[in-house]
Design an enzyme around this catalytic site. Structure first.
Site, PDB file in Angstrom:
ATOM      1  N   ASP A 222       0.863  -1.180   0.000  1.00 12.85           N
ATOM      2  CA  ASP A 222       0.000   0.000   0.000  1.00 12.85           C
ATOM      3  C   ASP A 222       0.898   1.229   0.000  1.00 12.85           C
ATOM      4  O   ASP A 222       1.994   1.179  -0.553  1.00 12.85           O
ATOM      5  CB  ASP A 222      -0.953  -0.042   1.199  1.00 12.85           C
ATOM      6  CG  ASP A 222      -2.286   0.643   0.918  1.00 12.85           C
ATOM      7  OD1 ASP A 222      -2.262   1.840   0.610  1.00 12.85           O
ATOM      8  OD2 ASP A 222      -3.337  -0.009   1.007  1.00 12.85           O
ATOM      9  N   HIS A 245       2.466   1.847  -3.305  1.00 12.02           N
ATOM     10  CA  HIS A 245       1.568   2.808  -3.932  1.00 12.02           C
ATOM     11  C   HIS A 245       2.202   4.181  -4.118  1.00 12.02           C
ATOM     12  O   HIS A 245       2.361   4.638  -5.239  1.00 12.02           O
ATOM     13  CB  HIS A 245       0.284   2.940  -3.118  1.00 12.02           C
ATOM     14  CG  HIS A 245      -0.626   1.761  -3.271  1.00 12.02           C
ATOM     15  ND1 HIS A 245      -1.918   1.763  -2.815  1.00 12.02           N
ATOM     16  CD2 HIS A 245      -0.427   0.537  -3.815  1.00 12.02           C
ATOM     17  CE1 HIS A 245      -2.494   0.582  -3.078  1.00 12.02           C
ATOM     18  NE2 HIS A 245      -1.593  -0.165  -3.676  1.00 12.02           N
TER      19      HIS A 245
END
Length: 396
Positions: A222, A245
């Protein structure tokens, strides 16, 4: 970005957690002398409890020493008013129980420092054994809430250095999810999670002032660093990101009365193979939040899908966004000396709110290519200026 749960104080807090409160003189406390066993199987939670209590009562700087070996810990909370600085020095590995429900079914925390001042956590590995939890999430089964690796709430004058959190269930390091933190340094930390592990943010910061994050390497499933409401004076330098991310301000506007984000700097950092580079993200719904005085500078992008992005139309499954327009006001954001390669043709995306257009956006010396050719840029509802060499051509 993971959604961070703020639990009501009326909830019976941490049903299955041992609370480590300081009760009142040597300065060094080896957890082995308190009964901890370095076999990775015996529960050492109470031994750490005892060492913390002893350190709290020291009238001089106290060190809680964790020698080589693997020490099994269940959910733990270290709290209390104490007489001097406390340093956790971890030369071994802290290990969570193999059954992910053992720490994930209670509060959302594995190791929590709450209402503490002048604490250092220095050392080696935190192994949260999150693999089975990730498998549960991706299977569609009924899973527990999960637990963050190490969290600081209502904490001041904190140093986290040299740690390697691995196999996290959720976020690795949280500053903080429940109360204000001030003067926090996170340095030389190496965060490792599989790129397919959900919600494993590297470092999450919110409700905090004067946080410094430097010299860290972050591989996650993430956000590398996620920045939430009421974060002020955050300095990030020398960060190596990827996979994962992005360094992301947001998602913001989760709540109507959310506070803003201000005076944030990221510099001298490298992104490699990440989904995004530098990101500002908000829900497409009303909010009193703001983003201002932000600087992204001296950054190298290597095959990053969206090197520069502002996205104010976040609305998963088109649910919970009655106006489909973000109330977050974004202004005074500078992108300076950002070079490298994009994995997508559009390397710069500014998709701002139609009701609150982005203002005061500055581009200076940007050079991003796609397949050895100049990349492209896309702009909606944004105003600003460009100086120096700008590739792709500015659309401001």
């Amino acid at each position: 970005m993971a959604n961070y749960l703020v639990l009501s104080s009326s909830i019976v807090f941490f049903l299955f957690i041992t609370f480590f409160s300081c009760p009142s003189n040597a300065a060094d406390y080896n957890v082995l002398n308190s009964g901890a066993k370095p076999d990775g199987k015996s529960d050492s939670t109470q031994a750490f409890h005892k060492a913390w209590g002893s350190a709290c009562n020291s009238t001089q700087t106290a060190t809680i020493y964790v020698p080589r070996g693997r020490f099994l810990l269940k959910n733990v909370v270290f709290r209390g008013l104490y007489k001097s600085r406390i340093e956790f020095r971890i030369n071994g590995t802290l290990v969570a129980p193999s059954d992910y429900r053992a720490i994930g079914d209670s509060s959302g925390y594995w190791i929590l420092f709450v209402q503490v001042n002048s604490v250092s956590v220095i050392g080696r590995t935190l192994d949260a054994k999150g693999g089975a939890f990730w498998a549960c999430l991706t299977s569609g089964k009924n899973c527990p809430v999960g637990a963050r690796s190490i969290t600081f709430n209502w904490a001041n004058n904190i140093l986290v250095s040299g740690l390697t959190p691995i196999n996290r269930e959720l976020s690795h390091i949280v500053i903080n999810s429940k109360g204000d933190c001030n003067n926090v340094m996170i340095r030389n930390v190496k965060i490792i999670a599989l790129d397919q592990s959900p919600n494993t943010d590297g470092i999450h910061v919110q409700l905090s002032i004067r946080v410094t994050i430097s010299g860290n390497s972050i591989r996650t499933g993430d956000d590398h660093i996620s920045i939430g409401p009421r974060t002020r004076n955050l300095w990030m330098e020398g960060i190596r990101c990827g996979p994962g991310h992005s360094v992301s301000l947001g998602s913001l506007a989760k709540e109507l009365n959310e506070d803003g984000v201000q005076n944030i700097t990221l510099t001298k950092s490298i992104f490699t193979g990440s989904d995004n580079g530098v990101s500002i993200k908000s829900w497409a719904r009303p909010s009193k939040a703001f983003v201002r005085d932000i600087s992204f500078q001296n950054i190298l992008m290597r095959n990053v899908q969206n090197p520069i992005i502002i996205y104010q139309n976040y609305c998963p499954n088109n649910q919970g966004c009655p106006s489909q327009s973000s109330g977050v006001k974004i202004s005074e954001v500078t992108y300076k000396n950002i070079h490298g390669t994009s994995a997508t043709q559009v390397a710069v995306t500014f998709d701002c709110s139609p009701s609150n257009p982005c203002k005061g956006i500055r581009l200076q010396d940007i050079k991003l290519s796609y397949l050895n050719k100049p990349a492209q840029a896309s702009c909606r509802h944004i105003g600003g200026t460009s100086t120096g060499v700008i590739v792709p051509q500015s659309c401001l």
